[in-house]
Design an enzyme around this catalytic site. Structure first.
Site, PDB file in Angstrom:
ATOM      1  N   SER A  19       0.840  -1.212   0.000  1.00  0.00           N
ATOM      2  CA  SER A  19       0.000   0.000   0.000  1.00  0.00           C
ATOM      3  C   SER A  19       0.873   1.259   0.000  1.00  0.00           C
ATOM      4  O   SER A  19       0.551   2.248  -0.671  1.00  0.00           O
ATOM      5  CB  SER A  19      -0.976   0.014   1.181  1.00  0.00           C
ATOM      6  OG  SER A  19      -0.298   0.174   2.404  1.00  0.00           O
ATOM      7  N   ASN A  20       1.974   1.224   0.728  1.00  0.00           N
ATOM      8  CA  ASN A  20       2.872   2.388   0.728  1.00  0.00           C
ATOM      9  C   ASN A  20       3.574   2.553  -0.621  1.00  0.00           C
ATOM     10  O   ASN A  20       3.689   3.664  -1.129  1.00  0.00           O
ATOM     11  CB  ASN A  20       3.911   2.257   1.844  1.00  0.00           C
ATOM     12  CG  ASN A  20       3.338   2.618   3.198  1.00  0.00           C
ATOM     13  OD1 ASN A  20       3.202   3.790   3.523  1.00  0.00           O
ATOM     14  ND2 ASN A  20       2.959   1.607   3.971  1.00  0.00           N
ATOM     15  N   ILE A  95      19.076  -4.851   4.896  1.00  0.00           N
ATOM     16  CA  ILE A  95      19.724  -4.158   3.776  1.00  0.00           C
ATOM     17  C   ILE A  95      21.241  -4.320   3.920  1.00  0.00           C
ATOM     18  O   ILE A  95      21.808  -4.011   4.964  1.00  0.00           O
ATOM     19  CB  ILE A  95      19.362  -2.651   3.789  1.00  0.00           C
ATOM     20  CG1 ILE A  95      17.856  -2.466   3.635  1.00  0.00           C
ATOM     21  CG2 ILE A  95      20.101  -1.879   2.709  1.00  0.00           C
ATOM     22  CD1 ILE A  95      17.282  -2.966   2.334  1.00  0.00           C
ATOM     23  N   HIS A 111       8.627   2.958   9.741  1.00  0.00           N
ATOM     24  CA  HIS A 111       8.347   1.937  10.753  1.00  0.00           C
ATOM     25  C   HIS A 111       7.016   2.286  11.417  1.00  0.00           C
ATOM     26  O   HIS A 111       6.784   3.447  11.772  1.00  0.00           O
ATOM     27  CB  HIS A 111       9.472   1.894  11.793  1.00  0.00           C
ATOM     28  CG  HIS A 111       9.291   0.780  12.764  1.00  0.00           C
ATOM     29  ND1 HIS A 111       9.688  -0.517  12.479  1.00  0.00           N
ATOM     30  CD2 HIS A 111       8.715   0.742  13.989  1.00  0.00           C
ATOM     31  CE1 HIS A 111       9.365  -1.292  13.506  1.00  0.00           C
ATOM     32  NE2 HIS A 111       8.773  -0.561  14.436  1.00  0.00           N
ATOM     33  N   ASP A 152      16.515  -0.354  12.430  1.00  0.00           N
ATOM     34  CA  ASP A 152      15.612   0.630  13.063  1.00  0.00           C
ATOM     35  C   ASP A 152      16.346   1.655  13.933  1.00  0.00           C
ATOM     36  O   ASP A 152      15.749   2.242  14.828  1.00  0.00           O
ATOM     37  CB  ASP A 152      14.539  -0.071  13.938  1.00  0.00           C
ATOM     38  CG  ASP A 152      13.510  -0.800  13.097  1.00  0.00           C
ATOM     39  OD1 ASP A 152      13.408  -0.480  11.901  1.00  0.00           O
ATOM     40  OD2 ASP A 152      12.820  -1.674  13.637  1.00  0.00           O
TER      41      ASP A 152
HETATM   42  C1  GRF Z   1       3.901  -0.639   6.880  1.00  0.00           C
HETATM   43  O1  GRF Z   1       3.193  -0.645   8.080  1.00  0.00           O
HETATM   44  C2  GRF Z   1       5.275  -0.062   7.089  1.00  0.00           C
HETATM   45  O2  GRF Z   1       5.319   0.902   8.089  1.00  0.00           O
HETATM   46  C3  GRF Z   1       6.064  -1.259   7.531  1.00  0.00           C
HETATM   47  O3  GRF Z   1       5.529  -2.331   6.786  1.00  0.00           O
HETATM   48  C4  GRF Z   1       4.189  -2.059   6.427  1.00  0.00           C
HETATM   49  C5  GRF Z   1       4.068  -2.223   4.949  1.00  0.00           C
HETATM   50  O4  GRF Z   1       2.730  -2.128   4.514  1.00  0.00           O
HETATM   51  N1  GRF Z   1       7.473  -1.044   7.407  1.00  0.00           N
HETATM   52  P1  GRF Z   1       2.426  -2.096   2.955  1.00  0.00           P
HETATM   53  O5  GRF Z   1       3.072  -3.322   2.335  1.00  0.00           O
HETATM   54  O6  GRF Z   1       3.000  -0.838   2.407  1.00  0.00           O
HETATM   55  O7  GRF Z   1       0.932  -2.145   2.806  1.00  0.00           O
END
Ligand code: GRF
Length: 193
Positions: A19-20, A95, A111, A152
């Site tokens: 989604s991001n 990474i 995060h 992190d």
């Molecule tokens: C998100 O909550 C991001 O903060 C974390 O992993 C999740 C990824 O979600 N690092 P998506 O795959 O972007 O839906």
């Protein structure tokens, strides 16, 4: 076009839903012509993020877990797409150091908690939100940070908070945190470019 005006190429690394990744792709298509998502790198051939990228016309390359630490596999891909900046978005592999040193200051992660709370090994996705609810936190949020050699622990660039109520479940927290991610991550990337 001179170098200074060159459109910056972003690579988004993602392992799952995406989604991001999709939101970042759409943001730069619509709102910022100074940069574009030129590449998605994913370690799982069945991850939904691959379909999201392809439906938006963004090339996606699968690099498996045993290949990611191999400079002779990863770097030619990064070079082929002339990548200037890397955004991790739900990428679950470590990474490699050679990538971090090559992209010093130009590689960021998001995060889903207020780091340093609920960070570190095993703290990803649902595990984070379960831990937040289990410890009766009254707030949680997102952290966008530089990526350093230690998981992190890179310097924090941006945080945003939401309230957690006693009625919240890991699912409701996850939904609210995802809304913050969608609202902020692309803007923060854009500001850094
Ligand atoms: C998100 O909550 C991001 O903060 C974390 O992993 C999740 C990824 O979600 N690092 P998506 O795959 O972007 O839906």
């Amino acid at each position: 076009m001179t170098d200074g005006n060159k459109v910056k190429n972003i690579a988004v690394f993602a392992s799952g839903n995406g989604s991001n990744a999709e939101n970042i792709i759409r943001y730069f298509l619509k709102h910022d012509s100074q940069a574009k998502v030129a590449l998605v790198i994913c370690n799982r051939p069945d991850a939904p993020v691959l379909k999201r990228a392809s439906s938006l016309g963004v090339p996606a390359v699968v690099i498996r877990k045993d290949e990611i630490c191999c400079p002779s596999i990863l770097m030619p891909v990064i070079d082929r797409y002339e990548i200037d900046f890397i955004a991790l978005a739900g990428f679950l592999l470590v990474i490699p150091d050679f990538l971090i040193s090559r992209f010093k200051g130009r590689i960021v992660n998001i995060h889903p908690s207020l780091l340093p709370k609920f960070g570190g090994k095993g703290m990803y996705g649902r595990h984070v939100h379960e831990a937040v609810v289990a410890s009766a936190e009254t707030e949680t949020g997102i952290t966008i940070h530089h990526v350093s050699e230690r998981y992190d622990e890179g310097s924090i660039i941006f945080q945003s908070k939401i309230a957690v109520s006693p009625e919240d479940t890991p699912d409701t927290v996850a939904r609210k945190v995802n809304e913050l991610e969608i609202a902020h991550y692309p803007h923060v990337i854009s500001g850094l470019l």
